[in-house]
Write a protein that holds these residues in place. Structure first.
Motif, PDB file in Angstrom:
ATOM      1  N   TRP A   1       0.866  -1.183   0.002  1.00  0.00           N
ATOM      2  CA  TRP A   1       0.104   0.131   0.043  1.00  0.00           C
ATOM      3  C   TRP A   1       0.855   1.214  -0.047  1.00  0.00           C
ATOM      4  CZ3 TRP A   1      -4.110   2.319  -1.507  1.00  0.00           C
ATOM      5  CH2 TRP A   1      -4.372   3.418  -0.937  1.00  0.00           C
ATOM      6  N   LEU A   2       1.930   1.100   0.958  1.00  0.00           N
ATOM      7  CA  LEU A   2       3.097   2.154   0.700  1.00  0.00           C
ATOM      8  C   LEU A   2       3.349   2.467  -0.719  1.00  0.00           C
ATOM      9  CD1 LEU A   2       5.186   2.348   4.080  1.00  0.00           C
ATOM     10  CD2 LEU A   2       3.862   4.257   3.031  1.00  0.00           C
ATOM     11  N   GLU A   3       3.841   1.460  -1.222  1.00  0.00           N
ATOM     12  CA  GLU A   3       4.389   1.642  -2.778  1.00  0.00           C
ATOM     13  C   GLU A   3       3.379   2.290  -3.692  1.00  0.00           C
ATOM     14  OE1 GLU A   3       7.416   1.272  -3.387  1.00  0.00           O
ATOM     15  OE2 GLU A   3       7.908   0.616  -1.329  1.00  0.00           O
ATOM     16  N   ARG A   4       2.128   1.794  -3.491  1.00  0.00           N
ATOM     17  CA  ARG A   4       1.057   2.407  -4.380  1.00  0.00           C
ATOM     18  C   ARG A   4       1.084   4.043  -3.921  1.00  0.00           C
ATOM     19  NH1 ARG A   4      -4.847   0.593  -4.736  1.00  0.00           N
ATOM     20  NH2 ARG A   4      -4.723   2.087  -6.363  1.00  0.00           N
TER      21      ARG A   4
ATOM     22  N   GLU B   1     -15.975 -11.196   8.889  1.00  0.00           N
ATOM     23  CA  GLU B   1     -16.433 -10.077   8.307  1.00  0.00           C
ATOM     24  C   GLU B   1     -15.539  -9.059   8.050  1.00  0.00           C
ATOM     25  OE1 GLU B   1     -20.593  -9.248   8.253  1.00  0.00           O
ATOM     26  OE2 GLU B   1     -21.204 -11.051   9.467  1.00  0.00           O
ATOM     27  N   ARG B   2     -14.465  -9.004   8.750  1.00  0.00           N
ATOM     28  CA  ARG B   2     -13.460  -7.759   9.023  1.00  0.00           C
ATOM     29  C   ARG B   2     -14.420  -6.376   8.935  1.00  0.00           C
ATOM     30  NH1 ARG B   2      -8.661  -8.191   8.250  1.00  0.00           N
ATOM     31  NH2 ARG B   2      -8.246  -6.301   7.578  1.00  0.00           N
TER      32      ARG B   2
ATOM     33  N   ASP C   1      -8.383   1.223   6.252  1.00  0.00           N
ATOM     34  CA  ASP C   1      -6.885   1.328   6.637  1.00  0.00           C
ATOM     35  C   ASP C   1      -6.282  -0.278   6.726  1.00  0.00           C
ATOM     36  OD1 ASP C   1      -6.225   4.386   7.132  1.00  0.00           O
ATOM     37  OD2 ASP C   1      -8.335   3.461   7.443  1.00  0.00           O
ATOM     38  N   LEU C   2      -7.100  -0.947   7.732  1.00  0.00           N
ATOM     39  CA  LEU C   2      -6.611  -2.271   8.139  1.00  0.00           C
ATOM     40  C   LEU C   2      -6.711  -3.282   6.699  1.00  0.00           C
ATOM     41  CD1 LEU C   2      -8.111  -2.843  11.592  1.00  0.00           C
ATOM     42  CD2 LEU C   2      -5.988  -1.913  11.006  1.00  0.00           C
ATOM     43  N   ASP C   3      -7.675  -3.003   6.109  1.00  0.00           N
ATOM     44  CA  ASP C   3      -7.848  -3.859   4.800  1.00  0.00           C
ATOM     45  C   ASP C   3      -6.793  -3.289   3.824  1.00  0.00           C
ATOM     46  OD1 ASP C   3     -10.100  -4.855   5.824  1.00  0.00           O
ATOM     47  OD2 ASP C   3     -11.405  -3.285   4.757  1.00  0.00           O
ATOM     48  N   ARG C   4      -6.362  -2.049   3.686  1.00  0.00           N
ATOM     49  CA  ARG C   4      -5.558  -1.949   2.693  1.00  0.00           C
ATOM     50  C   ARG C   4      -3.827  -2.568   3.250  1.00  0.00           C
ATOM     51  NH1 ARG C   4      -8.613   2.858   1.970  1.00  0.00           N
ATOM     52  NH2 ARG C   4      -7.691   4.214   3.826  1.00  0.00           N
ATOM     53  N   TYR C   5      -3.637  -2.445   4.506  1.00  0.00           N
ATOM     54  CA  TYR C   5      -2.431  -2.894   5.069  1.00  0.00           C
ATOM     55  C   TYR C   5      -2.758  -4.558   5.114  1.00  0.00           C
ATOM     56  CZ  TYR C   5      -0.360   1.692   5.337  1.00  0.00           C
ATOM     57  OH  TYR C   5       0.005   2.940   5.117  1.00  0.00           O
ATOM     58  N   GLN C   6      -3.584  -5.070   4.922  1.00  0.00           N
ATOM     59  CA  GLN C   6      -4.194  -6.508   5.357  1.00  0.00           C
ATOM     60  C   GLN C   6      -3.731  -6.866   6.676  1.00  0.00           C
ATOM     61  OE1 GLN C   6      -2.260  -8.657   2.111  1.00  0.00           O
ATOM     62  NE2 GLN C   6      -3.287  -7.566   0.542  1.00  0.00           N
ATOM     63  N   LEU C   7      -4.197  -6.171   7.637  1.00  0.00           N
ATOM     64  CA  LEU C   7      -3.873  -6.412   8.958  1.00  0.00           C
ATOM     65  C   LEU C   7      -5.236  -6.864   9.662  1.00  0.00           C
ATOM     66  CD1 LEU C   7      -1.814  -3.278   9.891  1.00  0.00           C
ATOM     67  CD2 LEU C   7      -0.936  -5.436   9.698  1.00  0.00           C
ATOM     68  N   PRO C   8      -5.156  -7.844  10.667  1.00  0.00           N
ATOM     69  CA  PRO C   8      -6.168  -8.548  11.210  1.00  0.00           C
ATOM     70  C   PRO C   8      -6.904  -7.441  12.304  1.00  0.00           C
ATOM     71  CG  PRO C   8      -4.234  -9.322  12.418  1.00  0.00           C
ATOM     72  CD  PRO C   8      -3.729  -8.458  11.203  1.00  0.00           C
ATOM     73  N   LEU C   9      -8.222  -7.482  12.411  1.00  0.00           N
ATOM     74  CA  LEU C   9      -8.710  -6.682  13.384  1.00  0.00           C
ATOM     75  C   LEU C   9      -8.745  -7.311  14.972  1.00  0.00           C
ATOM     76  CD1 LEU C   9     -10.518  -6.047  10.742  1.00  0.00           C
ATOM     77  CD2 LEU C   9     -12.215  -5.179  12.416  1.00  0.00           C
ATOM     78  N   ASP C  10      -8.479  -6.357  15.886  1.00  0.00           N
ATOM     79  CA  ASP C  10      -7.817  -6.757  16.907  1.00  0.00           C
ATOM     80  C   ASP C  10      -9.092  -6.237  18.221  1.00  0.00           C
ATOM     81  OD1 ASP C  10      -7.100  -7.335  19.553  1.00  0.00           O
ATOM     82  OD2 ASP C  10      -5.376  -5.999  19.229  1.00  0.00           O
ATOM     83  N   THR C  11      -9.814  -7.185  18.640  1.00  0.00           N
ATOM     84  CA  THR C  11     -10.813  -6.747  19.795  1.00  0.00           C
ATOM     85  C   THR C  11     -10.411  -5.871  20.873  1.00  0.00           C
ATOM     86  OG1 THR C  11     -11.938  -8.896  19.468  1.00  0.00           O
ATOM     87  CG2 THR C  11     -12.625  -7.513  21.355  1.00  0.00           C
ATOM     88  N   ALA C  12      -9.172  -6.198  21.156  1.00  0.00           N
ATOM     89  CA  ALA C  12      -8.422  -5.133  22.134  1.00  0.00           C
ATOM     90  C   ALA C  12      -8.338  -4.191  21.961  1.00  0.00           C
ATOM     91  CB  ALA C  12      -7.368  -5.864  22.714  1.00  0.00           C
ATOM     92  N   ALA C  13      -8.211  -3.484  20.672  1.00  0.00           N
ATOM     93  CA  ALA C  13      -8.065  -2.284  20.286  1.00  0.00           C
ATOM     94  C   ALA C  13      -9.187  -1.290  20.200  1.00  0.00           C
ATOM     95  CB  ALA C  13      -7.241  -2.197  18.827  1.00  0.00           C
TER      96      ALA C  13
END
Length: 203
Positions: A6-9, A124-125, A144-156
Motif C-alpha cells: 500500500w505504501l508503494e502504491r 467479516e472484517r 486502513d486495516l484492509d489496505r494493509y491487510q492487518l487483522p482486526l483486534d478486539t482489544a484495540a
C-alpha cells in the motif's frame, strides 16, 4: 509482505500538494485512475479528511466519497439537498481520526452508554454497533486495516458516550503508525503550492 504494497502504491501515485487555510492538501492520482484527496492539519500533522473518487462508467469523474472527515453535501446539489433534507435528529455517522487511533462519532444518539455494544466481527472484517433497545444498528469496516491487510483486534476497540454522541476508538496498530510516519516524511518532500493565505489568522 503486505504492508509495503500500500505504501508503494502511495509512493507510485502522482501527487500534488497545496497549503491552504492551515491545512496541507495532498491529491493522489493512482495508475488505475482512482483519486484520493487528503487534508492534514499543518501544525499537528493530523489527518483531517480523506476522500476517494473513481471514474464512472462513461469515463468521467464520479462523486467524491468521504472516508474520513465531515460528510459534505455537494455544492451542485445544494438546492436538491435543501428540498430533500435528512431530519436533523437522524444519527450522523462520521470518522474523525486522532494521531494514534481511528475514531468514529455518531451524533444524535441520546441513549445511555449501557445501551450500546460495539464488537469486532473478525471473519467479516468489520465492527458492529448494536443497541439493546434495537434503535440503532451499524456495521462499518476499517479500510486502513484492509489496505494493509492487518487483522482486526478486539482489544484495540473501545467506546464512550457523551453529549448525545457515541465515540468509538480503535487504536492504530504499530504497523500503521510506522507506515504513516514514513508517509509523512515523504509528503513533506513534496513542494507545496501556497496560495498566499499563510498569514490568515482565522483559525
Amino acid at each position: 509482505m503486505a504492508v509495503p504494497s500500500w505504501l508503494e502504491r502511495l509512493r507510485a501515485a502522482s501527487k500534488t500538494a497545496l497549503v491552504q487555510d492551515g491545512k496541507r492538501k495532498i491529491h493522489y492520482l493512482f495508475e488505475d485512475g482512482k483519486e484520493m484527496a487528503e487534508e492534514y492539519d499543518v501544525k499537528t500533522g493530523q489527518l483531517v479528511s480523506r476522500k476517494w473518487r473513481e471514474k464512472n462508467t462513461l469515463g468521467g469523474s464520479g462523486k467524491w466519497q468521504v472516508e474520513v472527515g465531515e460528510p459534505t453535501s455537494p455544492l451542485l446539489g445544494a438546492l436538491e439537498s435543501e428540498l430533500i433534507k435528512e431530519s436533523s435528529s437522524n444519527p450522523v455517522f462520521m470518522r474523525k481520526d486522532t494521531l494514534t487511533s481511528f475514531q468514529w462519532r455518531i451524533r444524535n444518539l441520546p441513549y445511555p452508554k449501557e445501551v450500546y455494544s460495539v464488537s469486532v466481527e473478525k471473519e467479516e472484517r468489520c465492527c458492529v454497533i448494536r443497541t439493546t433497545n434495537k434503535k440503532y444498528y451499524k456495521k462499518f469496516s476499517i479500510p486502513d486495516l484492509d489496505r494493509y491487510q492487518l487483522p482486526l483486534d478486539t482489544a484495540a476497540l473501545s467506546f464512550t458516550h457523551a453529549n448525545n454522541t457515541l465515540i468509538i476508538t480503535y487504536q492504530k496498530p504499530k504497523e500503521i503508525l510506522a507506515a504513516e510516519e514514513q508517509l509523512q516524511k515523504e509528503l513533506k518532500k513534496i513542494k507545496a503550492a501556497n496560495n498566499g493565505d499563510g498569514d490568515c489568522k482565522t483559525q
